[in-house]
Write a protein that holds these residues in place. Structure first.
Motif, PDB file in Angstrom:
ATOM      1  N   GLU A   6    -100.878 -80.922 -26.024  1.00 36.22           N
ATOM      2  CA  GLU A   6    -101.886 -81.804 -25.455  1.00 36.22           C
ATOM      3  C   GLU A   6    -101.245 -82.770 -24.475  1.00 36.22           C
ATOM      4  OE1 GLU A   6    -104.319 -83.738 -28.352  1.00 36.22           O
ATOM      5  OE2 GLU A   6    -104.371 -81.973 -29.643  1.00 36.22           O
ATOM      6  N   ILE A   7    -102.053 -83.282 -23.579  1.00 34.44           N
ATOM      7  CA  ILE A   7    -101.587 -84.281 -22.633  1.00 34.44           C
ATOM      8  C   ILE A   7    -101.127 -85.509 -23.411  1.00 34.44           C
ATOM      9  CG2 ILE A   7    -102.295 -85.821 -20.759  1.00 34.44           C
ATOM     10  CD1 ILE A   7    -104.220 -83.580 -19.890  1.00 34.44           C
ATOM     11  N   GLY A   8     -99.959 -86.000 -23.085  1.00 36.72           N
ATOM     12  CA  GLY A   8     -99.393 -87.164 -23.772  1.00 36.72           C
ATOM     13  C   GLY A   8     -98.354 -86.805 -24.816  1.00 36.72           C
ATOM     14  N   ASP A   9     -98.238 -85.518 -25.186  1.00 36.34           N
ATOM     15  CA  ASP A   9     -97.204 -85.097 -26.139  1.00 36.34           C
ATOM     16  C   ASP A   9     -95.820 -85.247 -25.505  1.00 36.34           C
ATOM     17  OD1 ASP A   9     -99.162 -84.391 -27.916  1.00 36.34           O
ATOM     18  OD2 ASP A   9     -98.847 -82.230 -27.778  1.00 36.34           O
ATOM     19  N   GLU A  25     -92.694 -85.692 -21.070  1.00 39.61           N
ATOM     20  CA  GLU A  25     -94.081 -85.996 -21.441  1.00 39.61           C
ATOM     21  C   GLU A  25     -94.983 -85.028 -20.701  1.00 39.61           C
ATOM     22  OE1 GLU A  25     -97.451 -89.504 -21.122  1.00 39.61           O
ATOM     23  OE2 GLU A  25     -95.430 -89.891 -20.393  1.00 39.61           O
ATOM     24  N   THR A  27     -98.164 -83.995 -18.839  1.00 41.85           N
ATOM     25  CA  THR A  27     -99.201 -84.718 -18.103  1.00 41.85           C
ATOM     26  C   THR A  27    -100.341 -83.809 -17.660  1.00 41.85           C
ATOM     27  OG1 THR A  27     -97.966 -84.463 -16.040  1.00 41.85           O
ATOM     28  CG2 THR A  27     -97.610 -86.502 -17.280  1.00 41.85           C
ATOM     29  N   HIS A  61     -96.592 -86.333 -31.092  1.00 38.04           N
ATOM     30  CA  HIS A  61     -97.926 -85.942 -30.664  1.00 38.04           C
ATOM     31  C   HIS A  61     -98.644 -87.146 -30.074  1.00 38.04           C
ATOM     32  CE1 HIS A  61     -98.375 -81.796 -31.934  1.00 38.04           C
ATOM     33  NE2 HIS A  61     -97.721 -82.085 -33.044  1.00 38.04           N
ATOM     34  N   LYS A  62     -99.576 -86.852 -29.198  1.00 35.01           N
ATOM     35  CA  LYS A  62    -100.390 -87.906 -28.600  1.00 35.01           C
ATOM     36  C   LYS A  62    -101.106 -88.672 -29.702  1.00 35.01           C
ATOM     37  CE  LYS A  62    -104.571 -87.059 -27.100  1.00 35.01           C
ATOM     38  NZ  LYS A  62    -105.699 -86.552 -26.378  1.00 35.01           N
ATOM     39  N   GLU A  63    -101.191 -89.997 -29.548  1.00 34.79           N
ATOM     40  CA  GLU A  63    -101.906 -90.806 -30.530  1.00 34.79           C
ATOM     41  C   GLU A  63    -103.384 -90.487 -30.441  1.00 34.79           C
ATOM     42  OE1 GLU A  63     -99.763 -92.402 -28.272  1.00 34.79           O
ATOM     43  OE2 GLU A  63     -98.127 -92.403 -29.703  1.00 34.79           O
ATOM     44  N   GLU A  65    -107.384 -91.081 -30.604  1.00 38.95           N
ATOM     45  CA  GLU A  65    -108.196 -92.215 -30.165  1.00 38.95           C
ATOM     46  C   GLU A  65    -109.404 -92.424 -31.053  1.00 38.95           C
ATOM     47  OE1 GLU A  65    -109.128 -91.404 -26.118  1.00 38.95           O
ATOM     48  OE2 GLU A  65    -107.043 -91.154 -25.551  1.00 38.95           O
TER      49      GLU A  65
END
Length: 66
Positions: A6-9, A25, A27, A61-63, A65
């Motif tokens: 995923e974006i942000g990983d 990262e 993007t 991993h991306k946080e 939301e």
């Protein structure tokens, strides 16, 4: 087993960037992946098959939301 990127990983690659960092990262995802070097900020795009072979592990991993 298919890994979901995923974006942000933050991922660790098998080879290091010329700046010395091996952390990137994500993007952009899709047919191509766009990544930013966590060491110097350089952006690169590589095809999905090459990216999947080059990734060693997902460090963060991306946080979520929620």
């Amino acid at each position: 087993m298919m890994v979901r990127y995923e974006i942000g990983d933050i991922v660790k690659m098998k080879k290091t960037h010329p700046c010395g960092s091996d952390q990137w990262e994500i993007t952009r995802t899709g047919i191509d992946f766009k990544m930013k070097c966590m060491g110097c900020g350089h952006h690169v795009m590589i095809p999905r098959p090459k990216f999947e072979k080059a990734v060693k592990e997902i460090l963060q991993h991306k946080e979520s939301e929620s």
